[in-house]
Write a protein that holds these residues in place. Structure first.
Motif, PDB file in Angstrom:
ATOM      1  N   ASP A  19       0.842  -1.214   0.000  1.00 26.08           N
ATOM      2  CA  ASP A  19       0.000   0.000   0.000  1.00 26.08           C
ATOM      3  C   ASP A  19       0.870   1.254   0.000  1.00 26.08           C
ATOM      4  OD1 ASP A  19      -2.253  -1.610   0.027  1.00 26.08           O
ATOM      5  OD2 ASP A  19      -2.774  -1.179   2.122  1.00 26.08           O
ATOM      6  N   GLY A  20       1.952   1.230   0.769  1.00 24.33           N
ATOM      7  CA  GLY A  20       2.870   2.363   0.801  1.00 24.33           C
ATOM      8  C   GLY A  20       3.537   2.592  -0.543  1.00 24.33           C
ATOM      9  N   ALA A  21       3.877   1.496  -1.224  1.00 25.57           N
ATOM     10  CA  ALA A  21       4.503   1.620  -2.543  1.00 25.57           C
ATOM     11  C   ALA A  21       3.519   2.207  -3.551  1.00 25.57           C
ATOM     12  CB  ALA A  21       5.008   0.254  -3.017  1.00 25.57           C
ATOM     13  N   VAL A  22       2.252   1.782  -3.489  1.00 26.36           N
ATOM     14  CA  VAL A  22       1.242   2.344  -4.389  1.00 26.36           C
ATOM     15  C   VAL A  22       1.079   3.838  -4.122  1.00 26.36           C
ATOM     16  CG1 VAL A  22      -1.216   2.356  -4.983  1.00 26.36           C
ATOM     17  CG2 VAL A  22       0.005   0.181  -4.783  1.00 26.36           C
ATOM     18  N   ALA A  23       0.984   4.231  -2.861  1.00 23.81           N
ATOM     19  CA  ALA A  23       0.838   5.655  -2.521  1.00 23.81           C
ATOM     20  C   ALA A  23       2.029   6.451  -3.042  1.00 23.81           C
ATOM     21  CB  ALA A  23       0.684   5.822  -1.009  1.00 23.81           C
ATOM     22  N   TRP A  24       3.219   5.913  -2.901  1.00 25.39           N
ATOM     23  CA  TRP A  24       4.436   6.577  -3.386  1.00 25.39           C
ATOM     24  C   TRP A  24       4.393   6.718  -4.906  1.00 25.39           C
ATOM     25  CZ3 TRP A  24       8.686   4.384  -6.161  1.00 25.39           C
ATOM     26  CH2 TRP A  24       9.782   5.208  -6.271  1.00 25.39           C
ATOM     27  N   LEU A  25       4.030   5.629  -5.608  1.00 23.25           N
ATOM     28  CA  LEU A  25       3.944   5.693  -7.065  1.00 23.25           C
ATOM     29  C   LEU A  25       2.893   6.713  -7.506  1.00 23.25           C
ATOM     30  CD1 LEU A  25       4.225   1.876  -7.827  1.00 23.25           C
ATOM     31  CD2 LEU A  25       5.870   3.642  -8.546  1.00 23.25           C
ATOM     32  N   VAL A  26       1.751   6.743  -6.844  1.00 24.21           N
ATOM     33  CA  VAL A  26       0.699   7.707  -7.167  1.00 24.21           C
ATOM     34  C   VAL A  26       1.218   9.130  -6.971  1.00 24.21           C
ATOM     35  CG1 VAL A  26      -1.549   8.614  -6.412  1.00 24.21           C
ATOM     36  CG2 VAL A  26      -1.241   6.141  -6.768  1.00 24.21           C
ATOM     37  N   SER A  27       1.966   9.364  -5.890  1.00 19.60           N
ATOM     38  CA  SER A  27       2.498  10.707  -5.621  1.00 19.60           C
ATOM     39  C   SER A  27       3.444  11.176  -6.717  1.00 19.60           C
ATOM     40  CB  SER A  27       3.195  10.755  -4.256  1.00 19.60           C
ATOM     41  OG  SER A  27       4.474  10.140  -4.317  1.00 19.60           O
ATOM     42  N   LEU A  28       4.037  10.227  -7.438  1.00 20.96           N
ATOM     43  CA  LEU A  28       4.937  10.548  -8.550  1.00 20.96           C
ATOM     44  C   LEU A  28       4.212  10.571  -9.891  1.00 20.96           C
ATOM     45  CD1 LEU A  28       7.975   8.286  -7.563  1.00 20.96           C
ATOM     46  CD2 LEU A  28       7.732  10.755  -7.192  1.00 20.96           C
ATOM     47  N   GLY A  29       2.906  10.295  -9.864  1.00 18.14           N
ATOM     48  CA  GLY A  29       2.143  10.231 -11.103  1.00 18.14           C
ATOM     49  C   GLY A  29       2.406   8.968 -11.898  1.00 18.14           C
ATOM     50  N   ARG A  30       2.875   7.926 -11.235  1.00 17.71           N
ATOM     51  CA  ARG A  30       3.265   6.676 -11.901  1.00 17.71           C
ATOM     52  C   ARG A  30       2.268   5.570 -11.546  1.00 17.71           C
ATOM     53  NH1 ARG A  30       8.827   7.100 -13.478  1.00 17.71           N
ATOM     54  NH2 ARG A  30       8.992   4.844 -13.496  1.00 17.71           N
ATOM     55  N   THR A  31       1.085   5.652 -12.081  1.00 16.41           N
ATOM     56  CA  THR A  31       0.031   4.695 -11.727  1.00 16.41           C
ATOM     57  C   THR A  31      -0.006   3.477 -12.655  1.00 16.41           C
ATOM     58  OG1 THR A  31      -1.569   5.922 -13.033  1.00 16.41           O
ATOM     59  CG2 THR A  31      -1.399   6.474 -10.679  1.00 16.41           C
ATOM     60  N   GLY A  32       0.816   3.462 -13.672  1.00 13.29           N
ATOM     61  CA  GLY A  32       0.787   2.347 -14.625  1.00 13.29           C
ATOM     62  C   GLY A  32       1.201   1.015 -14.033  1.00 13.29           C
ATOM     63  N   GLN A  33       2.086   1.028 -13.060  1.00  8.04           N
ATOM     64  CA  GLN A  33       2.611  -0.222 -12.517  1.00  8.04           C
ATOM     65  C   GLN A  33       1.573  -0.981 -11.694  1.00  8.04           C
ATOM     66  OE1 GLN A  33       6.365   0.076 -10.462  1.00  8.04           O
ATOM     67  NE2 GLN A  33       6.102  -1.895  -9.466  1.00  8.04           N
ATOM     68  N   TRP A  34       1.051  -0.354 -10.652  1.00  7.25           N
ATOM     69  CA  TRP A  34       0.148  -1.027  -9.722  1.00  7.25           C
ATOM     70  C   TRP A  34      -1.167  -0.278  -9.545  1.00  7.25           C
ATOM     71  CZ3 TRP A  34       4.299  -2.301  -5.479  1.00  7.25           C
ATOM     72  CH2 TRP A  34       4.943  -3.493  -5.824  1.00  7.25           C
ATOM     73  N   GLY A  35      -1.453   0.667 -10.424  1.00  5.25           N
ATOM     74  CA  GLY A  35      -2.705   1.403 -10.325  1.00  5.25           C
ATOM     75  C   GLY A  35      -2.650   2.478  -9.259  1.00  5.25           C
ATOM     76  N   ASP A  36      -3.827   2.932  -8.836  1.00  5.04           N
ATOM     77  CA  ASP A  36      -3.884   4.019  -7.856  1.00  5.04           C
ATOM     78  C   ASP A  36      -4.643   3.627  -6.587  1.00  5.04           C
ATOM     79  OD1 ASP A  36      -6.471   3.950  -8.814  1.00  5.04           O
ATOM     80  OD2 ASP A  36      -6.482   6.022  -9.531  1.00  5.04           O
ATOM     81  N   GLN A  37      -4.983   2.342  -6.468  1.00  6.40           N
ATOM     82  CA  GLN A  37      -5.707   1.863  -5.290  1.00  6.40           C
ATOM     83  C   GLN A  37      -4.809   0.953  -4.458  1.00  6.40           C
ATOM     84  OE1 GLN A  37      -8.892   2.983  -4.598  1.00  6.40           O
ATOM     85  NE2 GLN A  37      -8.304   4.321  -6.304  1.00  6.40           N
ATOM     86  N   PRO A  38      -4.901   1.037  -3.141  1.00  5.74           N
ATOM     87  CA  PRO A  38      -4.084   0.174  -2.285  1.00  5.74           C
ATOM     88  C   PRO A  38      -4.345  -1.307  -2.545  1.00  5.74           C
ATOM     89  CG  PRO A  38      -5.300   1.801  -0.982  1.00  5.74           C
ATOM     90  CD  PRO A  38      -5.811   1.901  -2.382  1.00  5.74           C
ATOM     91  N   TRP A  39      -3.301  -2.113  -2.396  1.00  8.44           N
ATOM     92  CA  TRP A  39      -3.444  -3.566  -2.538  1.00  8.44           C
ATOM     93  C   TRP A  39      -4.460  -4.098  -1.543  1.00  8.44           C
ATOM     94  CZ3 TRP A  39       0.117  -7.615  -4.602  1.00  8.44           C
ATOM     95  CH2 TRP A  39       0.884  -7.142  -5.669  1.00  8.44           C
ATOM     96  N   SER A  40      -4.436  -3.587  -0.333  1.00  8.76           N
ATOM     97  CA  SER A  40      -5.319  -4.109   0.715  1.00  8.76           C
ATOM     98  C   SER A  40      -6.796  -3.874   0.398  1.00  8.76           C
ATOM     99  CB  SER A  40      -4.981  -3.481   2.063  1.00  8.76           C
ATOM    100  OG  SER A  40      -5.154  -2.074   2.005  1.00  8.76           O
ATOM    101  N   GLY A  41      -7.102  -2.903  -0.456  1.00  8.98           N
ATOM    102  CA  GLY A  41      -8.476  -2.596  -0.793  1.00  8.98           C
ATOM    103  C   GLY A  41      -8.983  -3.290  -2.038  1.00  8.98           C
ATOM    104  N   ARG A  42      -8.128  -4.088  -2.675  1.00 10.82           N
ATOM    105  CA  ARG A  42      -8.529  -4.816  -3.880  1.00 10.82           C
ATOM    106  C   ARG A  42      -8.526  -6.310  -3.549  1.00 10.82           C
ATOM    107  NH1 ARG A  42      -4.301  -3.223  -8.072  1.00 10.82           N
ATOM    108  NH2 ARG A  42      -3.055  -2.644  -6.277  1.00 10.82           N
TER     109      ARG A  42
END
Length: 174
Positions: A19-42
């Motif tokens: 979840d922290g990695a997803v939030a970090w990627l989103v903050s960089l505008g890099r949502t292609g890798q794991w999307g923009d939603q936390p793993w724990s919520g999917r």
């Protein structure tokens, strides 16, 4: 930092890292890798982590811990490759998931977990270690694996609702 084997009791810690990695990627505008939603919520991704931590016959979960016991990285390996990787005719150890605490970026956690995976392969008498990763955009993640000694092999695409997800398989021969 110490590295230990994880199990069912570590599911929440691994999900927190992801979840922290997803939030970090989103903050960089890099949502292609794991999307923009936390793993724990999917449900599907959360179940994948539960599968990793509960199935010690298939997956080995190794956790990096800071001196205070905080989990700062996780690496999941298996002798079963990802479904997107070309089948090989030899035993291999496949890094199925690697994630580190993004607040500790640059501290060598990922490199230590990869070195541990290579040691695990040696312990098992395996001479091939493979990993796959997101390869779109600027290929920064591919570059990180190159720095760790991996060599690129096959590229692949996975069709997604918002377009293809491009990946790269890399390997190290021991």
């Amino acid at each position: 930092m110490r590295i230990r084997t994880g199990g069912p009791d570590d599911t929440a810690d691994v999900l927190e890292l992801l979840d922290g990695a997803v939030a970090w990627l989103v903050s960089l505008g890099r949502t292609g890798q794991w999307g923009d939603q936390p793993w724990s919520g999917r449900p599907a991704t959360a179940q994948r982590v539960r599968d990793y931590t509960h199935d010690a016959d298939t997956f080995l979960v190794r956790l990096a811990e800071a001196e205070d016991g905080t989990v700062v990285g996780a690496c999941v390996v298996s002798e079963q490759a990802n479904i997107h990787a070309t089948v090989v005719e030899e035993r291999e150890l496949y890094i199925r998931n690697l994630v580190t605490d993004r607040s500790r970026k640059g501290s060598g956690i990922g490199a230590a977990l990869v070195a541990d995976a290579l040691e695990e392969a040696r312990r098992r008498g395996i001479t091939l270690v493979r990993v796959d990763c997101y390869a779109d955009g600027d290929r920064r993640l591919v570059g990180q694996y190159l720095k760790l000694g991996f060599t690129p092999t096959d590229a692949f695409e996975v069709e997604q609702p918002n377009g293809p997800w491009r990946g790269q398989v890399l390997e190290i021969r021991l």
